[in-house]
Design a protein around this motif. Structure first.
Motif, PDB file in Angstrom:
ATOM      1  N   ALA A   8     -34.346   8.535   9.676  1.00 33.94           N
ATOM      2  CA  ALA A   8     -35.079   9.053   8.519  1.00 33.94           C
ATOM      3  C   ALA A   8     -36.082  10.101   8.972  1.00 33.94           C
ATOM      4  CB  ALA A   8     -35.773   7.916   7.791  1.00 33.94           C
ATOM      5  N   ASN A   9     -35.586  11.314   9.264  1.00 34.79           N
ATOM      6  CA  ASN A   9     -36.523  12.375   9.605  1.00 34.79           C
ATOM      7  C   ASN A   9     -36.962  13.079   8.321  1.00 34.79           C
ATOM      8  OD1 ASN A   9     -34.753  14.716   9.066  1.00 34.79           O
ATOM      9  ND2 ASN A   9     -33.590  13.960  10.829  1.00 34.79           N
ATOM     10  N   LEU A  10     -38.010  13.875   8.418  1.00 35.06           N
ATOM     11  CA  LEU A  10     -38.595  14.493   7.230  1.00 35.06           C
ATOM     12  C   LEU A  10     -37.603  15.407   6.512  1.00 35.06           C
ATOM     13  CD1 LEU A  10     -42.176  15.270   8.562  1.00 35.06           C
ATOM     14  CD2 LEU A  10     -41.483  13.445   6.993  1.00 35.06           C
ATOM     15  N   TRP A  11     -36.847  16.202   7.263  1.00 32.49           N
ATOM     16  CA  TRP A  11     -35.877  17.091   6.645  1.00 32.49           C
ATOM     17  C   TRP A  11     -34.824  16.294   5.894  1.00 32.49           C
ATOM     18  CZ3 TRP A  11     -35.118  21.538   4.649  1.00 32.49           C
ATOM     19  CH2 TRP A  11     -33.840  21.995   4.394  1.00 32.49           C
ATOM     20  N   ASP A  12     -34.356  15.202   6.480  1.00 35.78           N
ATOM     21  CA  ASP A  12     -33.336  14.367   5.847  1.00 35.78           C
ATOM     22  C   ASP A  12     -33.883  13.733   4.562  1.00 35.78           C
ATOM     23  OD1 ASP A  12     -30.770  13.350   5.687  1.00 35.78           O
ATOM     24  OD2 ASP A  12     -31.200  11.613   6.960  1.00 35.78           O
ATOM     25  N   ILE A  13     -35.116  13.264   4.607  1.00 31.72           N
ATOM     26  CA  ILE A  13     -35.736  12.689   3.415  1.00 31.72           C
ATOM     27  C   ILE A  13     -35.802  13.739   2.305  1.00 31.72           C
ATOM     28  CG2 ILE A  13     -37.893  11.777   2.440  1.00 31.72           C
ATOM     29  CD1 ILE A  13     -38.369  10.478   5.230  1.00 31.72           C
ATOM     30  N   PHE A  14     -36.299  14.939   2.658  1.00 26.72           N
ATOM     31  CA  PHE A  14     -36.391  16.023   1.674  1.00 26.72           C
ATOM     32  C   PHE A  14     -35.019  16.367   1.115  1.00 26.72           C
ATOM     33  CE2 PHE A  14     -36.037  20.567   0.722  1.00 26.72           C
ATOM     34  CZ  PHE A  14     -36.972  20.689  -0.296  1.00 26.72           C
ATOM     35  N   LEU A  15     -34.039  16.556   1.993  1.00 26.65           N
ATOM     36  CA  LEU A  15     -32.698  16.969   1.578  1.00 26.65           C
ATOM     37  C   LEU A  15     -32.028  15.929   0.696  1.00 26.65           C
ATOM     38  CD1 LEU A  15     -30.548  19.163   1.796  1.00 26.65           C
ATOM     39  CD2 LEU A  15     -29.680  17.981   3.823  1.00 26.65           C
ATOM     40  N   GLN A  16     -32.136  14.662   1.049  1.00 26.93           N
ATOM     41  CA  GLN A  16     -31.492  13.611   0.251  1.00 26.93           C
ATOM     42  C   GLN A  16     -32.123  13.498  -1.135  1.00 26.93           C
ATOM     43  OE1 GLN A  16     -28.630  12.107   1.111  1.00 26.93           O
ATOM     44  NE2 GLN A  16     -28.736  13.452   2.877  1.00 26.93           N
ATOM     45  N   PHE A  17     -33.435  13.581  -1.213  1.00 31.35           N
ATOM     46  CA  PHE A  17     -34.086  13.529  -2.527  1.00 31.35           C
ATOM     47  C   PHE A  17     -33.850  14.823  -3.304  1.00 31.35           C
ATOM     48  CE2 PHE A  17     -36.195   9.802  -0.849  1.00 31.35           C
ATOM     49  CZ  PHE A  17     -36.281   9.002  -1.973  1.00 31.35           C
ATOM     50  N   LEU A  18     -33.679  15.962  -2.605  1.00 34.58           N
ATOM     51  CA  LEU A  18     -33.321  17.212  -3.267  1.00 34.58           C
ATOM     52  C   LEU A  18     -31.950  17.081  -3.931  1.00 34.58           C
ATOM     53  CD1 LEU A  18     -34.220  20.308  -3.529  1.00 34.58           C
ATOM     54  CD2 LEU A  18     -32.574  20.683  -1.694  1.00 34.58           C
ATOM     55  N   ILE A  19     -31.016  16.471  -3.229  1.00 33.55           N
ATOM     56  CA  ILE A  19     -29.679  16.261  -3.796  1.00 33.55           C
ATOM     57  C   ILE A  19     -29.766  15.365  -5.034  1.00 33.55           C
ATOM     58  CG2 ILE A  19     -27.431  15.181  -3.369  1.00 33.55           C
ATOM     59  CD1 ILE A  19     -27.750  16.183  -0.419  1.00 33.55           C
ATOM     60  N   ILE A  20     -30.546  14.294  -4.945  1.00 34.60           N
ATOM     61  CA  ILE A  20     -30.713  13.410  -6.105  1.00 34.60           C
ATOM     62  C   ILE A  20     -31.310  14.186  -7.277  1.00 34.60           C
ATOM     63  CG2 ILE A  20     -32.021  11.455  -7.029  1.00 34.60           C
ATOM     64  CD1 ILE A  20     -31.756  10.144  -4.285  1.00 34.60           C
ATOM     65  N   GLY A  21     -32.328  14.967  -7.002  1.00 30.44           N
ATOM     66  CA  GLY A  21     -32.958  15.762  -8.049  1.00 30.44           C
ATOM     67  C   GLY A  21     -32.015  16.779  -8.655  1.00 30.44           C
ATOM     68  N   ALA A  22     -31.064  17.264  -7.857  1.00 25.40           N
ATOM     69  CA  ALA A  22     -30.135  18.286  -8.337  1.00 25.40           C
ATOM     70  C   ALA A  22     -28.975  17.692  -9.130  1.00 25.40           C
ATOM     71  CB  ALA A  22     -29.591  19.089  -7.154  1.00 25.40           C
ATOM     72  N   ILE A  23     -28.532  16.489  -8.787  1.00 25.27           N
ATOM     73  CA  ILE A  23     -27.344  15.946  -9.460  1.00 25.27           C
ATOM     74  C   ILE A  23     -27.662  14.953 -10.563  1.00 25.27           C
ATOM     75  CG2 ILE A  23     -25.872  16.310  -7.448  1.00 25.27           C
ATOM     76  CD1 ILE A  23     -26.010  13.302  -6.907  1.00 25.27           C
ATOM     77  N   SER A  24     -28.860  14.430 -10.580  1.00 29.04           N
ATOM     78  CA  SER A  24     -29.181  13.452 -11.624  1.00 29.04           C
ATOM     79  C   SER A  24     -29.702  14.176 -12.850  1.00 29.04           C
ATOM     80  CB  SER A  24     -30.225  12.455 -11.122  1.00 29.04           C
ATOM     81  OG  SER A  24     -31.418  13.123 -10.815  1.00 29.04           O
ATOM     82  N   PHE A  25     -29.407  13.590 -13.993  1.00 29.22           N
ATOM     83  CA  PHE A  25     -29.811  14.209 -15.257  1.00 29.22           C
ATOM     84  C   PHE A  25     -30.073  13.094 -16.238  1.00 29.22           C
ATOM     85  CE2 PHE A  25     -29.354  16.614 -19.161  1.00 29.22           C
ATOM     86  CZ  PHE A  25     -29.994  17.795 -18.817  1.00 29.22           C
ATOM     87  N   GLY A  26     -31.180  13.139 -16.919  1.00 31.72           N
ATOM     88  CA  GLY A  26     -31.496  12.080 -17.873  1.00 31.72           C
ATOM     89  C   GLY A  26     -31.998  10.840 -17.156  1.00 31.72           C
ATOM     90  N   GLY A  27     -31.547   9.688 -17.583  1.00 32.34           N
ATOM     91  CA  GLY A  27     -32.057   8.431 -17.058  1.00 32.34           C
ATOM     92  C   GLY A  27     -31.343   7.883 -15.849  1.00 32.34           C
ATOM     93  N   GLY A  28     -30.400   8.593 -15.278  1.00 31.27           N
ATOM     94  CA  GLY A  28     -29.611   8.058 -14.183  1.00 31.27           C
ATOM     95  C   GLY A  28     -30.232   8.165 -12.820  1.00 31.27           C
ATOM     96  N   ILE A  29     -31.420   8.700 -12.739  1.00 27.52           N
ATOM     97  CA  ILE A  29     -31.996   9.002 -11.437  1.00 27.52           C
ATOM     98  C   ILE A  29     -32.280   7.743 -10.606  1.00 27.52           C
ATOM     99  CG2 ILE A  29     -34.396   9.103 -12.181  1.00 27.52           C
ATOM    100  CD1 ILE A  29     -34.583  11.689 -10.457  1.00 27.52           C
ATOM    101  N   ILE A  30     -32.689   6.663 -11.230  1.00 30.66           N
ATOM    102  CA  ILE A  30     -32.969   5.421 -10.493  1.00 30.66           C
ATOM    103  C   ILE A  30     -31.694   4.905  -9.836  1.00 30.66           C
ATOM    104  CG2 ILE A  30     -33.705   3.010 -10.710  1.00 30.66           C
ATOM    105  CD1 ILE A  30     -36.031   4.944 -10.908  1.00 30.66           C
ATOM    106  N   ALA A  31     -30.581   4.976 -10.542  1.00 27.79           N
ATOM    107  CA  ALA A  31     -29.316   4.522  -9.963  1.00 27.79           C
ATOM    108  C   ALA A  31     -28.926   5.397  -8.780  1.00 27.79           C
ATOM    109  CB  ALA A  31     -28.219   4.524 -11.014  1.00 27.79           C
ATOM    110  N   TYR A  32     -29.127   6.704  -8.902  1.00 27.74           N
ATOM    111  CA  TYR A  32     -28.839   7.589  -7.771  1.00 27.74           C
ATOM    112  C   TYR A  32     -29.739   7.264  -6.589  1.00 27.74           C
ATOM    113  CZ  TYR A  32     -25.764  10.627 -10.490  1.00 27.74           C
ATOM    114  OH  TYR A  32     -24.732  11.133 -11.237  1.00 27.74           O
ATOM    115  N   GLU A  33     -31.003   6.976  -6.858  1.00 30.46           N
ATOM    116  CA  GLU A  33     -31.907   6.603  -5.767  1.00 30.46           C
ATOM    117  C   GLU A  33     -31.434   5.316  -5.103  1.00 30.46           C
ATOM    118  OE1 GLU A  33     -36.262   8.453  -6.564  1.00 30.46           O
ATOM    119  OE2 GLU A  33     -35.703   6.815  -7.909  1.00 30.46           O
ATOM    120  N   ARG A  34     -30.964   4.363  -5.891  1.00 28.27           N
ATOM    121  CA  ARG A  34     -30.471   3.119  -5.311  1.00 28.27           C
ATOM    122  C   ARG A  34     -29.244   3.377  -4.439  1.00 28.27           C
ATOM    123  NH1 ARG A  34     -27.344  -1.081  -4.963  1.00 28.27           N
ATOM    124  NH2 ARG A  34     -28.190  -3.173  -4.907  1.00 28.27           N
ATOM    125  N   ILE A  35     -28.328   4.195  -4.941  1.00 33.07           N
ATOM    126  CA  ILE A  35     -27.129   4.521  -4.160  1.00 33.07           C
ATOM    127  C   ILE A  35     -27.525   5.166  -2.835  1.00 33.07           C
ATOM    128  CG2 ILE A  35     -25.102   6.037  -4.085  1.00 33.07           C
ATOM    129  CD1 ILE A  35     -24.868   5.514  -7.169  1.00 33.07           C
TER     130      ILE A  35
END
Length: 183
Positions: A8-35
């Motif tokens: 879990a390096n800083l770049w990886d944390i940023f990139l993974q949450f960036l992907i979640i922010g980019a692909i989630s829409f509406g209320g599905g973000i918690i499920a994406y975070e869990r995945i």
């Protein structure tokens, strides 16, 4: 500062949450975070995720952002929190800013309302799918289905406010699922 979880390096944390922010829409973000956090990266186990989700729901603000703060802090401290939150919020903020600029210059265009209706339908469908996935075994029980249906009817057909629906449904749900009673 050393990683609290391997990989879990800083770049990886940023990139993974960036992907979640980019692909989630509406209320599905918690499920994406869990995945991401539990299934894909295994940065948290299922119990840790549920504990952080419970804590995030007690904090002011969006649950998904609070969860990013807590997870980033767990993985890499304050810097990890900042990376996770920036990654999560950057795509949506950029998108909304762009759409706002486009809408302000084209608000009278007939396609504007059609596009907004399509976005609302997509968000509703995603939220329904994620709710179904998170609900797990509860969908097999009539009591759970009755509570969901009653909530839907109160909000959609009777057009009651969220606070009114909560005032009606919360005591009912608490009674139905009181300790010592099985589903």
């Amino acid at each position: 500062m050393a990683d609290k979880k391997s990989g879990a390096n800083l770049w990886d944390i940023f990139l993974q949450f960036l992907i979640i922010g980019a692909i989630s829409f509406g209320g599905g973000i918690i499920a994406y975070e869990r995945i991401l956090l539990v299934e894909k990266r295994k940065w948290l186990n299922a119990d840790e995720f549920m504990a952080y989700l419970a804590i995030s729901q007690t904090m002011p603000g969006l649950n998904s952002v609070n969860l990013a703060v807590l997870t980033g802090d767990f993985l890499r401290g304050v810097t990890g929190s900042v990376c996770a939150v920036l990654g999560l919020l950057l795509p949506g903020s950029t998108f909304i800013l762009g759409i706002g600029i486009l809408y302000s210059s084209n608000s009278n265009h007939p396609m504007a309302n059609i596009i907004l209706a399509g976005i609302a339908a997509a968000a509703t469908g995603l939220l329904a799918a994620i709710t179904y996935r998170i609900g797990g075994d509860h969908w097999r029980h009539m009591k759970s289905l009755a509570i969901v249906l009653a909530t839907f009817v109160l909000m959609s057909l009777f057009k009651l406010s969220l606070l009114a629906v909560l005032a009606i449904m919360a005591p009912i749900a608490l009674y139905v699922y009181r300790p010592g009673k099985s589903i």
